[in-house]
Structures are given as C-alpha cells and as structure tokens.
Design a protein around this motif. Sequence first.
Motif, PDB file in Angstrom:
ATOM      1  N   GLN A 287       3.035  -0.100  -5.935  1.00  0.00           N
ATOM      2  CA  GLN A 287       1.674   0.261  -5.022  1.00  0.00           C
ATOM      3  C   GLN A 287       0.837  -0.650  -5.707  1.00  0.00           C
TER       4      GLN A 287
ATOM      5  N   ARG B 261       0.765  -1.462  -0.272  1.00  0.00           N
ATOM      6  CA  ARG B 261      -0.221   0.043   0.262  1.00  0.00           C
ATOM      7  C   ARG B 261       0.599   1.265   0.457  1.00  0.00           C
TER       8      ARG B 261
ATOM      9  N   GLN C 211     -11.640  -8.822   0.174  1.00  0.00           N
ATOM     10  CA  GLN C 211     -10.998  -8.400  -0.314  1.00  0.00           C
ATOM     11  C   GLN C 211     -10.251  -8.968  -0.671  1.00  0.00           C
TER      12      GLN C 211
ATOM     13  N   SER D 174      -3.319  -2.369  -3.801  1.00  0.00           N
ATOM     14  CA  SER D 174      -4.318  -2.350  -2.640  1.00  0.00           C
ATOM     15  C   SER D 174      -5.440  -3.776  -2.962  1.00  0.00           C
TER      16      SER D 174
END
Length: 291
Positions: free
Chosen positions: A50, A33, A84, A52
């Motif tokens: 990066q 993240r 998620q 997420s």
Amino acid sequence: MIIVTGATGQLGRRIVEGLLTRVSADQVGVSVRDPQKAQAFADQGVRVRQGSFTDTAGLAHAFEGASQVLIVSVDKMGEECVAQHRAAIEGAVAAGARRILYTSQMGAGDASHFQACRDHAATEEALRACGVPFTSLRNGFYAASAARFLDQALESGRIVLPADGPVSWTAHADLADATAAILADEGCFDGPTPPLTAGQALTFDDIAGMATEITGRAMTRVTASDDQFREQLLGRGVPAEAAGQLLGIFAASRAGEFAAVDPTLGTLLGREPLTLDAVLREHLAKDRAEG
C-alpha cells in the motif's frame, strides 16, 4: 527492484503487465492505494504494498529496496497534483532508487495553455533538483480522450467542440509497452524523452471523417466558441475549474503544443504505433458489445 505506482490504473496496470514479459516477477513491486485491487499481480509473485502520495511515511515502506521507481502521474491538476508528485519523488530518493521515471506529457512547459502540462513541467523541475538520475516520459496525448469526446456525438451525429489543432493521439497500450521496455533497459533515456507519439497528428475534422467511415453514419464537426462550450459544460454540472482546464486542451492544441510526431515510440515498440482509427474502432466495437 522496479517499483511501479498507480499499478491498478489504466496505464499503470498495462505497464506492469508489459514489464512481467521482460523481467521476473520477483524483480517487480507495485505501490497502490488499495492492495486488494492488485491481487492478480500478487498471485503472479509481484510484491504488492500500500502506498499513497499523500502519505510520505507509507511510501518509505512501499518503495523499500527500489532500484527504479516509476511515478505514474496523478489524475489531478494544479498545486495538489504537483505536491503529490514531489512527495513521491522524495520517497523514491529516500528509498535509495538509482533512477526515477515519471509519466509526463508532450507539450510539458511552464507557458503551456493546458494546466496539466504546466504541472508536468513543475514536476520535471523537481526531478532535476532531486539529485537522482531521472527519465521523464513525454507521452503523446491519450487516444482514449478522443474516443470519450466522440461518445458524446454518437447520438446526435454532431461533434460539438471548440476550435482545435492537430494532436498526436496515442494509445495507452503503446505507451505502456514502451515504458516497460524503458524500465527493463535502465538508463536508455536520461532526462526528458523525445515525444512518444503515434504516427499522425489529427484534428477533430479528421476524427469526424473517421467516425463517419467506422459507424456508417454521417458525423459533422461543429465548432463552438470557447464561451459556448464553457456554458454547455457548466449546464451539465461540470465545475467551473474543470471546465476551464478542459478548454485549456483546445487552446493548447490550437497553439500546436500536441502536434509533434516523432519516431521514438515506434522504435521502442519495434513496430508502427497503433493508429487512432484502430483505437476508435476497438472503442466503438466495445460500446456496441456492452450495449
């Protein structure tokens, strides 16, 4: 390229460190993240991007070129957690990964008393349905959790917890080392692994005895009712949902969900796994040094 998510966390960081002793840095990528927190890996030649689990488009970039993706489970429970994980699985499939690995837990099952284990079961079902070979790492219960429970008892000398059952408390360091070995030997496990555990299943009565020996101070195991423990948690400002989830750990241990002991972890490590006694000694020594 082997992609590891959550690489700045307690488990993920150790996995990447172990992986770098087995494969060259240009074969490793991390999805994090906050890329700034992974600068030490970037300095070693690891690809840092990066990513997420709440940003599907971002995962496509983070997972680009993946041969394997290790999904380190999120530190949440319930529907949000599983959603998620599903997003990460979809991202790995879209990236063309040949294998998806996932940090599950021993005791994973739809009927578990512990919410996290039910979440792991739901994630494993998503893995079975994704069409890509997968490995689900059935990790033993983290020994660090036992150490945190013990922290609360150091001042009073009383370990006040609900009734429990035996748990195969297992060190983060050992699980990370084993995961790195599995990643470096693609396909050595297909589907869920056997329980990856240390060599003993211990109760908090056992832990009280260990703590007494380590600290030289008598530690007494006191059994609180579930309702009493819930009220204590609520009185300390713990949200009701989190209190219920914590109580689920004790209900699951009483049902024997975390009691299995299996030699697989030791075989992967090529040595005996760390004992809970060793983990507690290191933890308490660190506390004394910081104090």
